[in-house]
Design a protein around this motif. Sequence first.
Motif, mmCIF file in Angstrom:
data_model
loop_
_atom_site.group_PDB
_atom_site.id
_atom_site.type_symbol
_atom_site.label_atom_id
_atom_site.label_comp_id
_atom_site.label_asym_id
_atom_site.label_seq_id
_atom_site.Cartn_x
_atom_site.Cartn_y
_atom_site.Cartn_z
ATOM 1 N N GLY A 1 35.740 33.285 38.556
ATOM 2 C CA GLY A 1 34.810 32.232 38.171
ATOM 3 C C GLY A 1 34.196 31.492 39.335
ATOM 4 N N ARG A 2 34.656 31.816 40.544
ATOM 5 C CA ARG A 2 34.177 31.128 41.755
ATOM 6 C C ARG A 2 34.249 29.613 41.569
ATOM 7 N N MET A 3 35.413 29.152 41.130
ATOM 8 C CA MET A 3 35.588 27.747 40.763
ATOM 9 C C MET A 3 36.474 27.001 41.734
ATOM 10 N N SER A 4 36.092 25.779 41.975
ATOM 11 C CA SER A 4 36.973 24.861 42.688
ATOM 12 C C SER A 4 38.001 24.358 41.677
ATOM 13 N N MET B 1 42.414 32.282 30.922
ATOM 14 C CA MET B 1 43.789 32.420 31.399
ATOM 15 C C MET B 1 44.678 33.106 30.373
ATOM 16 N N LEU B 2 44.540 32.741 29.105
ATOM 17 C CA LEU B 2 45.359 33.371 28.071
ATOM 18 C C LEU B 2 45.002 34.851 27.918
ATOM 19 N N PHE B 3 43.712 35.159 27.993
ATOM 20 C CA PHE B 3 43.297 36.564 27.948
ATOM 21 C C PHE B 3 43.926 37.337 29.100
ATOM 22 N N CYS B 4 43.810 36.777 30.284
ATOM 23 C CA CYS B 4 44.345 37.407 31.488
ATOM 24 C C CYS B 4 45.865 37.555 31.384
ATOM 25 N N LEU B 5 46.537 36.514 30.953
ATOM 26 C CA LEU B 5 47.987 36.555 30.788
ATOM 27 C C LEU B 5 48.392 37.665 29.825
ATOM 28 N N SER C 1 52.877 47.560 33.680
ATOM 29 C CA SER C 1 53.275 48.769 34.402
ATOM 30 C C SER C 1 52.078 49.547 34.949
ATOM 31 N N ASN C 2 50.891 49.335 34.391
ATOM 32 C CA ASN C 2 49.729 50.085 34.851
ATOM 33 C C ASN C 2 48.429 49.332 34.536
ATOM 34 N N PRO C 3 48.211 48.174 35.143
ATOM 35 C CA PRO C 3 47.007 47.396 34.836
ATOM 36 C C PRO C 3 45.749 47.999 35.467
ATOM 37 N N ASP C 4 44.634 47.829 34.795
ATOM 38 C CA ASP C 4 43.329 48.233 35.311
ATOM 39 C C ASP C 4 42.592 46.949 35.710
ATOM 40 N N TYR C 5 42.707 46.583 36.972
ATOM 41 C CA TYR C 5 42.150 45.314 37.440
ATOM 42 C C TYR C 5 40.625 45.293 37.381
ATOM 43 N N HIS C 6 39.998 46.446 37.493
ATOM 44 C CA HIS C 6 38.531 46.494 37.403
ATOM 45 C C HIS C 6 38.079 46.052 36.010
ATOM 46 N N ASN C 7 38.671 46.611 34.963
ATOM 47 C CA ASN C 7 38.303 46.211 33.603
ATOM 48 C C ASN C 7 38.687 44.763 33.324
ATOM 49 N N LEU D 1 36.005 42.600 34.940
ATOM 50 C CA LEU D 1 34.759 42.628 34.166
ATOM 51 C C LEU D 1 34.867 41.756 32.920
ATOM 52 N N SER D 2 36.004 41.820 32.250
ATOM 53 C CA SER D 2 36.202 40.985 31.065
ATOM 54 C C SER D 2 36.208 39.507 31.428
ATOM 55 N N LEU D 3 36.884 39.156 32.514
ATOM 56 C CA LEU D 3 36.897 37.759 32.949
ATOM 57 C C LEU D 3 35.501 37.284 33.333
#
Length: 90
Positions: free
Chosen positions: A37-40, A55-59, A67-73, A76-78
């Motif tokens: 979010g480029r947030m302070s 945060m809840l989505f990310c959590l 065990s195998n997260p896809d940080y790119h997706n 993009l969702s965030l």
Amino acid sequence: MITLKEAKNYLRVDYEEDDQLILSLLDTAKCLVKDVGRMSEEKFTRNEDVTRTAMLFCLGYLYENRSNPDYHNLTLSLRAILFAQREGVI
């Protein structure tokens, strides 16, 4: 912003074995939301409804895919969730 109790309720976890993991993932989720979010800290707090949702989505994503997260997706969702709050986008 999000308590352990709230996080466990969101994840539907009713045991204590994962408490430390959940707290760690909450810290990671906060950092990711702020970075994407480029947030302070001030803007992060000011947009509490959106940042809590992100945060809840990310959590949830990190917990379910630990065990195998896809940080790119995830990123993009965030970005989609935080689009209107992102600094320097428009």
